[in-house]
Scaffold this motif. Structure first.
Motif, PDB file in Angstrom:
ATOM      1  N   ASP A   1       0.752  -0.948   0.290  1.00  0.00           N
ATOM      2  CA  ASP A   1       0.086   0.192  -0.384  1.00  0.00           C
ATOM      3  C   ASP A   1       1.320   1.438   0.335  1.00  0.00           C
ATOM      4  OD1 ASP A   1      -1.586   1.621   0.076  1.00  0.00           O
ATOM      5  OD2 ASP A   1      -3.165   1.550   1.869  1.00  0.00           O
ATOM      6  N   PRO A   2       0.753   2.030  -1.227  1.00  0.00           N
ATOM      7  CA  PRO A   2       1.820   3.139  -1.294  1.00  0.00           C
ATOM      8  C   PRO A   2       1.571   3.882  -0.123  1.00  0.00           C
ATOM      9  CG  PRO A   2       0.310   2.644  -3.063  1.00  0.00           C
ATOM     10  CD  PRO A   2       0.346   1.640  -1.951  1.00  0.00           C
ATOM     11  N   ASN A   3       0.127   4.435   0.018  1.00  0.00           N
ATOM     12  CA  ASN A   3      -0.100   5.529   1.508  1.00  0.00           C
ATOM     13  C   ASN A   3       0.717   4.970   2.714  1.00  0.00           C
ATOM     14  OD1 ASN A   3      -1.725   6.807  -0.198  1.00  0.00           O
ATOM     15  ND2 ASN A   3      -3.642   4.794  -0.244  1.00  0.00           N
ATOM     16  N   ILE A   4       0.908   3.600   2.900  1.00  0.00           N
ATOM     17  CA  ILE A   4       1.890   3.806   4.409  1.00  0.00           C
ATOM     18  C   ILE A   4       3.477   3.460   4.009  1.00  0.00           C
ATOM     19  CG2 ILE A   4       1.934   1.375   5.677  1.00  0.00           C
ATOM     20  CD1 ILE A   4      -0.575   0.258   5.373  1.00  0.00           C
ATOM     21  N   ASP A   5       3.454   5.017   5.131  1.00  0.00           N
ATOM     22  CA  ASP A   5       4.943   5.213   5.346  1.00  0.00           C
ATOM     23  C   ASP A   5       5.467   4.052   5.708  1.00  0.00           C
ATOM     24  OD1 ASP A   5       7.125   6.655   4.907  1.00  0.00           O
ATOM     25  OD2 ASP A   5       6.765   7.018   6.722  1.00  0.00           O
ATOM     26  N   TYR A   6       6.441   3.275   5.901  1.00  0.00           N
ATOM     27  CA  TYR A   6       7.704   2.585   6.535  1.00  0.00           C
ATOM     28  C   TYR A   6       7.636   2.511   8.770  1.00  0.00           C
ATOM     29  CZ  TYR A   6      10.868  -0.534   8.398  1.00  0.00           C
ATOM     30  OH  TYR A   6      11.674  -1.800   9.617  1.00  0.00           O
ATOM     31  N   ASN A   7       8.159   4.040   8.051  1.00  0.00           N
ATOM     32  CA  ASN A   7       8.595   4.520   9.315  1.00  0.00           C
ATOM     33  C   ASN A   7       7.577   5.414   9.961  1.00  0.00           C
ATOM     34  OD1 ASN A   7      11.311   4.704   8.767  1.00  0.00           O
ATOM     35  ND2 ASN A   7      11.764   5.934   7.879  1.00  0.00           N
ATOM     36  N   PHE A   8       6.248   5.713   9.612  1.00  0.00           N
ATOM     37  CA  PHE A   8       5.018   5.786  10.499  1.00  0.00           C
ATOM     38  C   PHE A   8       4.807   4.903  11.022  1.00  0.00           C
ATOM     39  CE2 PHE A   8       0.293   6.248  10.524  1.00  0.00           C
ATOM     40  CZ  PHE A   8       0.712   7.698  11.201  1.00  0.00           C
ATOM     41  N   CYS A   9       4.687   3.374  10.018  1.00  0.00           N
ATOM     42  CA  CYS A   9       4.339   2.224  10.517  1.00  0.00           C
ATOM     43  C   CYS A   9       4.809   1.656  11.920  1.00  0.00           C
ATOM     44  CB  CYS A   9       4.432   1.311   9.243  1.00  0.00           C
ATOM     45  SG  CYS A   9       3.474  -0.098   9.842  1.00  0.00           S
ATOM     46  N   THR A  10       6.193   1.577  11.516  1.00  0.00           N
ATOM     47  CA  THR A  10       7.017   0.921  12.727  1.00  0.00           C
ATOM     48  C   THR A  10       6.786   2.031  13.909  1.00  0.00           C
ATOM     49  OG1 THR A  10       9.157   1.956  12.151  1.00  0.00           O
ATOM     50  CG2 THR A  10       8.857  -0.074  11.421  1.00  0.00           C
ATOM     51  N   THR A  11       6.617   3.294  13.927  1.00  0.00           N
ATOM     52  CA  THR A  11       7.154   4.413  14.760  1.00  0.00           C
ATOM     53  C   THR A  11       5.833   4.079  16.025  1.00  0.00           C
ATOM     54  OG1 THR A  11       8.170   6.246  13.494  1.00  0.00           O
ATOM     55  CG2 THR A  11       7.429   6.574  15.760  1.00  0.00           C
ATOM     56  N   SER A  12       4.557   4.401  15.135  1.00  0.00           N
ATOM     57  CA  SER A  12       3.092   3.833  15.801  1.00  0.00           C
ATOM     58  C   SER A  12       3.223   2.422  16.547  1.00  0.00           C
ATOM     59  CB  SER A  12       2.687   4.298  14.661  1.00  0.00           C
ATOM     60  OG  SER A  12       2.229   5.034  13.902  1.00  0.00           O
ATOM     61  N   LEU A  13       3.739   1.600  15.970  1.00  0.00           N
ATOM     62  CA  LEU A  13       3.007   0.344  16.518  1.00  0.00           C
ATOM     63  C   LEU A  13       4.340   0.247  17.882  1.00  0.00           C
ATOM     64  CD1 LEU A  13       2.465  -2.197  12.989  1.00  0.00           C
ATOM     65  CD2 LEU A  13       0.356  -0.949  14.682  1.00  0.00           C
ATOM     66  N   GLN A  14       5.196   0.671  17.467  1.00  0.00           N
ATOM     67  CA  GLN A  14       6.098   0.600  18.484  1.00  0.00           C
ATOM     68  C   GLN A  14       6.117   1.081  20.142  1.00  0.00           C
ATOM     69  OE1 GLN A  14       9.847   0.384  16.830  1.00  0.00           O
ATOM     70  NE2 GLN A  14      10.017   3.038  17.214  1.00  0.00           N
ATOM     71  N   ALA A  15       5.399   2.477  19.455  1.00  0.00           N
ATOM     72  CA  ALA A  15       5.048   3.578  20.885  1.00  0.00           C
ATOM     73  C   ALA A  15       3.898   2.468  21.926  1.00  0.00           C
ATOM     74  CB  ALA A  15       4.618   4.269  20.400  1.00  0.00           C
ATOM     75  N   ASP A  16       3.215   1.973  21.560  1.00  0.00           N
ATOM     76  CA  ASP A  16       2.292   1.193  22.301  1.00  0.00           C
ATOM     77  C   ASP A  16       3.226   0.006  23.133  1.00  0.00           C
ATOM     78  OD1 ASP A  16       0.461  -0.371  23.324  1.00  0.00           O
ATOM     79  OD2 ASP A  16      -0.987   0.172  22.298  1.00  0.00           O
ATOM     80  N   PRO A  17       3.558  -0.108  24.449  1.00  0.00           N
ATOM     81  CA  PRO A  17       3.773  -0.817  25.166  1.00  0.00           C
ATOM     82  C   PRO A  17       3.586  -2.536  24.909  1.00  0.00           C
ATOM     83  CG  PRO A  17       3.056   0.942  27.538  1.00  0.00           C
ATOM     84  CD  PRO A  17       2.058   0.976  25.694  1.00  0.00           C
ATOM     85  N   ALA A  18       2.101  -2.622  25.012  1.00  0.00           N
ATOM     86  CA  ALA A  18       1.285  -4.052  24.063  1.00  0.00           C
ATOM     87  C   ALA A  18       2.106  -4.604  23.114  1.00  0.00           C
ATOM     88  CB  ALA A  18       0.531  -3.282  23.970  1.00  0.00           C
ATOM     89  N   SER A  19       3.259  -3.484  22.223  1.00  0.00           N
ATOM     90  CA  SER A  19       3.388  -4.331  20.803  1.00  0.00           C
ATOM     91  C   SER A  19       4.627  -4.926  21.419  1.00  0.00           C
ATOM     92  CB  SER A  19       4.421  -3.229  20.096  1.00  0.00           C
ATOM     93  OG  SER A  19       5.117  -2.235  20.199  1.00  0.00           O
ATOM     94  N   GLN A  20       5.127  -5.130  22.524  1.00  0.00           N
ATOM     95  CA  GLN A  20       6.612  -5.458  23.090  1.00  0.00           C
ATOM     96  C   GLN A  20       6.346  -6.784  23.144  1.00  0.00           C
ATOM     97  OE1 GLN A  20       9.340  -4.904  22.423  1.00  0.00           O
ATOM     98  NE2 GLN A  20       8.148  -2.827  22.013  1.00  0.00           N
ATOM     99  N   THR A  21       5.002  -7.581  22.991  1.00  0.00           N
ATOM    100  CA  THR A  21       4.834  -8.970  22.783  1.00  0.00           C
ATOM    101  C   THR A  21       3.668  -9.198  22.095  1.00  0.00           C
ATOM    102  OG1 THR A  21       2.967  -8.171  24.380  1.00  0.00           O
ATOM    103  CG2 THR A  21       4.850  -9.192  25.464  1.00  0.00           C
ATOM    104  N   ALA A  22       3.430  -8.319  20.558  1.00  0.00           N
ATOM    105  CA  ALA A  22       3.133  -8.265  19.533  1.00  0.00           C
ATOM    106  C   ALA A  22       2.524  -9.537  18.761  1.00  0.00           C
ATOM    107  CB  ALA A  22       2.458  -7.569  18.824  1.00  0.00           C
TER     108      ALA A  22
END
Ligand SMILES: *[C@@H]1O[C@H](CO)[C@@H](O)[C@H](O)[C@H]1NC(C)=O
Ligand SMILES: *[C@@H]1O[C@H](CO)[C@@H](O)[C@H](O)[C@H]1NC(C)=O
Length: 186
Positions: free
Chosen positions: A41-62
């Motif tokens: 999906d060209p609308n999704i920026d890789y850095n935006f995606c990783t930064t957003s998801l890893q900001a949530d502590p729950a992502s550490q066990t995701a």
């Protein structure tokens, strides 16, 4: 005799390794998943995606399922905050009548996006993926419609470009996770 002494050390090392690798596994899952999303999906920026998801502590066990949930949760926070933000912008007297009308339309759109995000979360938890898809697509459209309103008149600048872009991308990320889960379960 010796094993009695060595075992606790080995055990502690192994536990440390497990805990550390857990973080690495989670991080590489986020990275790999975002890479695929950005490719598809060209609308999704890789850095935006990783930064957003890893900001949530729950992502550490995701798992992928969890990452989808995190992105829907982020959407819910985003649209709730943006509705409030628009409400405050509307109090400002400096806007021309056209911008004022756009803001009022956006306020309506984000007011609808909040219950959509809540429904999306509810459906997602029940694994009702096509119902989730409908709600997420609505939110994506709401952000687009809001932003497009400002573009219709020359010289008018949207004060919501960043926020609409964030909501749009988060929705695209959640939809990608959904697609991947649906394809995977077939
Ligand atoms: C994930 O990607 C970030 C940069 O995008 C990088 O710094 C990090 O080392 C990567 N982690 C893993 C486990 O691949
Ligand atoms: C919306 O989500 C993005 C990505 O997680 C974040 O960077 C941004 O600060 C959020 N915006 C608001 C207003 O909550």
């Amino acid at each position: 005799m010796r094993s009695l002494f060595i075992f606790p050390i080995f055990h502690a090392l192994f536990l440390t390794f497990l805990i550390m690798s857990q973080g690495t596994i989670a991080q590489s899952l986020i990275n790999e998943t975002c890479k695929i999303f950005a490719q598809n999906d060209p609308n999704i920026d890789y850095n935006f995606c990783t930064t957003s998801l890893q900001a949530d502590p729950a992502s550490q066990t995701a798992t992928l399922q969890e990452l989808g949930k995190i992105s829907i949760r982020l959407i819910k926070c985003n649209v709730t905050d943006t509705r409030f933000y628009i409400k405050n912008l509307m109090k400002n007297e400096k806007w021309g009548s056209y911008t004022k009308q756009c803001l009022s339309d956006c306020f309506e759109l984000f007011s609808v996006a909040i219950p959509s995000a809540k429904k999306a979360m509810k459906y997602y938890s029940k694994k009702l993926y096509s119902d989730t898809n409908v709600q997420l697509s609505t939110i994506l459209d709401d952000a687009t419609t809001c932003e497009d309103g400002f573009k219709d008149k020359k010289g008018v600048v949207s004060p919501l470009t960043k926020r609409n872009g964030d909501t749009f991308q988060l929705s695209a990320i959640a939809l990608s996770a959904l697609n991947m889960l649906q394809t995977g379960s077939n």
